[in-house]
Design an enzyme around this catalytic site. Structure first.
Site, PDB file in Angstrom:
ATOM      1  N   TYR A 137       3.885  -0.713  -9.054  1.00 11.34           N
ATOM      2  CA  TYR A 137       3.815  -0.453  -7.613  1.00 11.34           C
ATOM      3  C   TYR A 137       5.216  -0.466  -7.025  1.00 11.34           C
ATOM      4  O   TYR A 137       6.150  -1.037  -7.599  1.00 11.34           O
ATOM      5  CB  TYR A 137       2.929  -1.486  -6.905  1.00 11.34           C
ATOM      6  N   CYS A 138       5.357   0.181  -5.868  1.00 15.30           N
ATOM      7  CA  CYS A 138       6.608   0.156  -5.116  1.00 15.30           C
ATOM      8  C   CYS A 138       6.265   0.346  -3.644  1.00 15.30           C
ATOM      9  O   CYS A 138       5.109   0.174  -3.248  1.00 15.30           O
ATOM     10  CB  CYS A 138       7.594   1.213  -5.625  1.00 15.30           C
ATOM     11  N   THR A 139       7.230   0.693  -2.829  1.00 18.02           N
ATOM     12  CA  THR A 139       7.003   0.748  -1.377  1.00 18.02           C
ATOM     13  C   THR A 139       6.001   1.829  -0.991  1.00 18.02           C
ATOM     14  O   THR A 139       4.999   1.558  -0.340  1.00 18.02           O
ATOM     15  CB  THR A 139       8.331   0.998  -0.645  1.00 18.02           C
ATOM     16  N   ILE A 196       2.670   0.098  -1.486  1.00 22.63           N
ATOM     17  CA  ILE A 196       2.241  -1.048  -0.676  1.00 22.63           C
ATOM     18  C   ILE A 196       1.749  -0.592   0.697  1.00 22.63           C
ATOM     19  O   ILE A 196       0.804  -1.160   1.254  1.00 22.63           O
ATOM     20  CB  ILE A 196       3.401  -2.043  -0.518  1.00 22.63           C
ATOM     21  N   GLY A 214       5.384   4.674  -3.397  1.00 18.62           N
ATOM     22  CA  GLY A 214       4.908   5.361  -4.588  1.00 18.62           C
ATOM     23  C   GLY A 214       5.918   6.222  -5.305  1.00 18.62           C
ATOM     24  O   GLY A 214       5.716   6.578  -6.469  1.00 18.62           O
TER      25      GLY A 214
END
Length: 343
Positions: free
Chosen positions: A198-200, A227, A202
């Site tokens: 996951y990241c901010t 997220i 995508g």
């Protein structure tokens, strides 16, 4: 033809305040094969400038990465323009959880070599051959699976203020560093473990998922929309929120609160705090975490040395900087020996 900003950030902020209209902070990205990036860049600037779009947009042969704000009244026109571009039709738009009319104050559309600075020189894999996208509900199920390794693809200063429970959070300064560390640490589990990232929003996971598939990982997943979208789905569908703390964002807000948990500490006194600031000394500008008490004590600076400089008359500060190559510590993101309580 004007293809640049004519107003300063201060002038733009005043106009936005005077207009009194709501703006939406939005981010989106897509990997696509773009031929003439300069023509595409100019096309976006001309059209979006007319819509009063502000933000930071990167265009490369591999796609587009955009973080921007648009007047709410112009959202439908903006969306119609996106849909008129074949590879942006129905692109997922991540609308910020916490809105701020001053999140961006200039329109910057820049041509870059890549939309994500990955440091990779390996052109043998296709960035569009991505992993499996999962929504919030499936993501929650996956990360409870003992055969899953959950990895935060963001940098140290981002995960420090917020991350999913049980996530591996590499202590790295760049996305490129994460790629090597994760591949090395999971080298024996390319077939038997589910790699969930996951990241901010995508974009980093999308490239990472293609990279790890290229490197032989067989079960690669990524959180769809990152997220930001996870939080939206959790609220909409009344799901359990497994994210703790704040989500770091790359505009002047620096963070959106996802849960009430404060998992970080003031870098100067060690008290619970997750508020990122920049050192007020213009020759430093270090990004770090500072509580209100330390901000008052240190006059918004990261160290006594910076405080002394910041308290000088402005012209004296300019004179001290004149003729010197000053390393802007904003790129070091909290890496400084003066921060006693940096994790």
């Amino acid at each position: 033809m004007q293809l640049y900003n004519t107003l300063s950030a201060i002038e733009r902020a005043a106009l936005i305040e005077e207009a009194g209209k709501e703006r939406l902070t939005i981010s989106f990205y897509t990997y696509a094969h773009i031929g003439n990036t300069n023509i595409f860049r100019n096309h976006l600037f001309i059209n979006w400038n007319d819509m009063d779009v502000l933000g930071r947009i990167y265009v490369a042969h591999e796609g587009i990465n955009a973080q921007l704000s648009v007047p709410a009244d112009n959202f439908n026109i903006f969306k119609e323009h996106l849909d008129s571009i074949s590879f942006l039709e129905n692109v997922r738009l991540n609308i910020a959880i916490e809105q701020d009319n001053l999140s961006f104050l200039k329109l910057k559309v820049k041509v870059r070599n890549k939309i994500v600075a990955d440091g990779l020189e390996d052109n043998s894999f296709d960035v569009t051959n991505k992993g499996i996208h999962v929504g919030a509900e499936q993501f929650n199920e996956l990360i409870e699976d003992p055969d899953t390794v959950l990895v935060d693809m963001r940098n140290h200063y981002e995960s420090e203020i917020g991350h999913f429970k049980n996530a591996v959070t590499p202590d790295v300064d760049t996305f490129r560093d994460s790629l090597d560390i994760i591949e090395r640490d999971l080298a024996d589990h390319k077939k038997d473990k589910k790699l969930v990232m996951y990241c901010t929003g995508g974009i980093r996971c999308e490239k990472a998922s293609a990279y790890y598939k290229h490197k032989g990982f067989e079960q690669v997943y990524q959180l769809e929309g990152g997220i930001i979208e996870y939080t939206r789905q959790v609220e909409k569908n009344n799901l359990e929120n497994k994210f703790k703390g704040k989500n770091f964002v790359f505009d002047h807000r620096r963070g959106e609160r996802i849960s009430e948990d404060v998992i970080a500490n003031c870098h100067q006194c060690g008290e619970p705090c997750d508020e990122h600031v920049n050192c007020a000394n213009e020759a430093c500008h270090l990004l770090f975490i500072q509580c209100p008490a330390c901000a008052e004590k240190m006059n918004d600076c990261c160290s006594d040395a910076c405080k002394e400089v910041h308290e000088l008359p402005y012209e004296e500060q300019k004179a001290l900087r004149k003729g010197k190559v000053v390393s802007n510590k904003i790129f070091k993101k909290g890496r400084s020996e003066v921060l006693k309580f940096k994790k």
